[in-house]
Design an enzyme around this catalytic site. Structure first.
Site, PDB file in Angstrom:
ATOM      1  CG  HIS A  10      -1.639  -1.273   1.451  1.00 55.19           C
ATOM      2  ND1 HIS A  10      -2.800  -1.644   0.803  1.00 55.19           N
ATOM      3  CD2 HIS A  10      -1.312  -2.319   2.262  1.00 55.19           C
ATOM      4  CE1 HIS A  10      -3.168  -2.844   1.209  1.00 55.19           C
ATOM      5  NE2 HIS A  10      -2.284  -3.279   2.090  1.00 55.19           N
TER       6      HIS A  10
ATOM      7  CB  SER B 261      14.005  21.648 -13.759  1.00 51.04           C
ATOM      8  OG  SER B 261      13.165  22.784 -13.821  1.00 51.04           O
TER       9      SER B 261
END
Length: 489
Positions: A165, A295
């Site tokens: 999970h 970036s």
């Protein structure tokens, strides 16, 4: 087309940015139309060898000189001239028949396409190219499996947090996690190999699949028509033909092949997603080159662009099979032509996308960076929680009540977790609190905090998996492994 003009046109990124030149050329026009000519030659050779009689009398209709002339012009395809013919005929096969005829002497012109329908060249060529592409994909996938297997072996003992999970669970190892990725890829290879090895040839089936035209040419000789089907397939490298077809082979084959390629996309996407999450945790990084920019605005960033691209292309590949399924479902009777335009798009692009995904995957697998200090830090942070079960069992063996010990662990672990969430606690406080409890007074806490004691059989599972699943693949593809891949961009 002039370079200046081509710069104005849309460029398919699968060709310009992502897929290999070899795969792009395999599905290019020149390769396709040269394959058509080889198919016409194979048909003429087979008809000659089976003694195809002339229209009148018993003299052979096709001579050795006819065949030699066909052979001399297999590669000199004039694409411009074919385009001119197609503009008039609105039929690509007829355009290329006329283009071929123009470079032949009169006698050889009459043996092209004898008894065949357009699908003799279009369908059979597609099957040839799909078979070659499946073989190339299988070889690249085997190289990926080999490289990732080496990575798994190298890191089979390295304890790391396991997640269920996406919440910290019991420990596993870096290598064991890699074999989870590997097993998916092994299943993909098995399926793709099956599609490759069982791929049949359409052969010489005639206009509606009844072989009526060939039966007429051979004057009712059913045996020779059966032999013709097999002989053409053998000449083109196939050991089996479709037992029955309409004008086309069953489009279910296309759907099954695209489903198999989609499976590769599924596995690559899952692996790429895991890598992106691991990059966020700074535990495992993909390759990052010295001049690479993460970036344009945030110079500090080191984005997992390879894994992201792999996921993106995988998503595209997984989206193609529904079109093949719809094509199969909507074919009327012996065939309709509404399959043609869509197949020209999704069949080549499925293979180009799969090829591009594998190029990225091989590049990543050969350059994965494991950040051991970060992994160890994360293990230390959660190990006290994971060790509580061993601590409880040690306390019980020393005489403590199991339920009472469980309640103490529950109470103190929840309290420590709350302090951590408030920014004022650390996980190691849990053992300090438990040590103060009489129920745990006889427990040697240090002995239960060794990470390798919490990975179970993970290292052994890796070794066994490599031996039983990966080494046979390495043996099967011996001499073809070790592919390296640089990205175009």
């Amino acid at each position: 087309m002039a370079d200046a003009e081509s710069e104005l046109l849309y460029d398919n990124p699968l060709i310009g940015r992502y897929a290999s030149r070899a795969m792009a050329e395999r599905w290019g026009p020149l390769r396709k139309f040269r394959t058509w000519r080889r198919l016409w030659l194979a048909l003429a050779e087979a008809e000659h060898e089976l003694g195809l009689p002339a229209a009148e009398g018993d003299s052979p209709r096709i001579t050795k000189s006819h065949l030699e002339e066909l052979k001399a012009h297999l590669d000199d395809v004039n694409l411009k001239r074919a385009a001119e013919h197609e503009k008039i005929t609105r039929h690509d096969v007829m355009a290329h028949i006329e283009t071929f005829r123009e470079v032949l002497q009169e006698g050889a012109r009459g043996v092209i396409h004898l008894g065949a329908t357009s699908c003799y060249v279009t369908d059979n060529a597609d099957l040839i190219l799909m078979g070659e592409s499946l073989d190339a994909i299988c070889t690249s996938l085997a190289s990926l499996i080999d490289s990732l297997g080496t990575f798994a072996d190298q890191w089979k003992h390295e304890a790391t947090l396991g997640f269920t999970h996406f919440q910290p669970a019991q420990l596993t190892t870096v290598g064991k996690r890699a074999v989870l990725w590997l097993y998916d890829l092994v299943l993909d290879l098995q399926e793709l190999e099956r599609r490759r090895d069982e791929l049949p040839f359409r052969g010489a089936k005639g206009t509606t699949g009844t072989q009526a035209s060939f039966l007429a040419l051979f004057r009712g000789d059913h045996d020779k028509v059966r032999q013709l089907d097999q002989l053409v397939a053998k000449k083109m490298g196939f050991s089996q033909v479709f037992p029955v077809t309409g004008q086309t082979y069953s489009r279910k084959i296309d759907a099954q092949i695209l489903d198999s390629l989609s499976g590769l996309g599924q596995s690559a996407h899952k692996w790429g997603s895991d890598l992106r999450l691991l990059a966020h945790r700074q535990e495992v990084d993909e390759p990052f080159e010295s001049g690479q920019v993460g970036s344009s605005a945030m110079a500090y960033k080191r984005n997992p662009m390879r894994a992201e691209r792999m996921c993106s292309l995988s998503r595209y590949l997984m989206g193609l099979p529904p079109m093949a399924a719809q094509t199969q479902a909507t074919q009327w009777f012996e065939r309709t032509l509404d399959d043609s335009a869509a197949r020209r798009l999704y069949i080549p692009q499925a293979f180009l996308a799969a090829d591009a995904i594998l190029r990225i995957a091989i590049n990543v697998a050969n350059g994965l960076i494991v950040n051991r200090p970060i992994i160890a830090k994360n293990v230390r942070e959660y190990l006290p929680y994971m060790a509580t079960e061993n601590v409880m069992m040690a306390a019980v063996r020393a005489g403590a009540d199991r339920q009472h010990a469980h309640e103490l662990v529950k109470k103190h672990s929840h309290a420590v977790t709350e302090r951590i969430k408030q920014g004022i606690g650390v996980s190691t406080e849990l053992f300090d609190l438990l040590k103060a409890e009489p129920a745990f007074a006889k427990v040697d806490f240090e002995s239960v905090l060794i990470p390798r004691h919490f990975v179970g059989r993970a290292p052994e599972q890796v070794a066994e998996f490599l031996d039983t699943e990966i080494n046979p693949i390495r043996k099967r593809y011996a001499g073809k492994l070790g592919q390296k891949s640089d990205l175009h961009v």
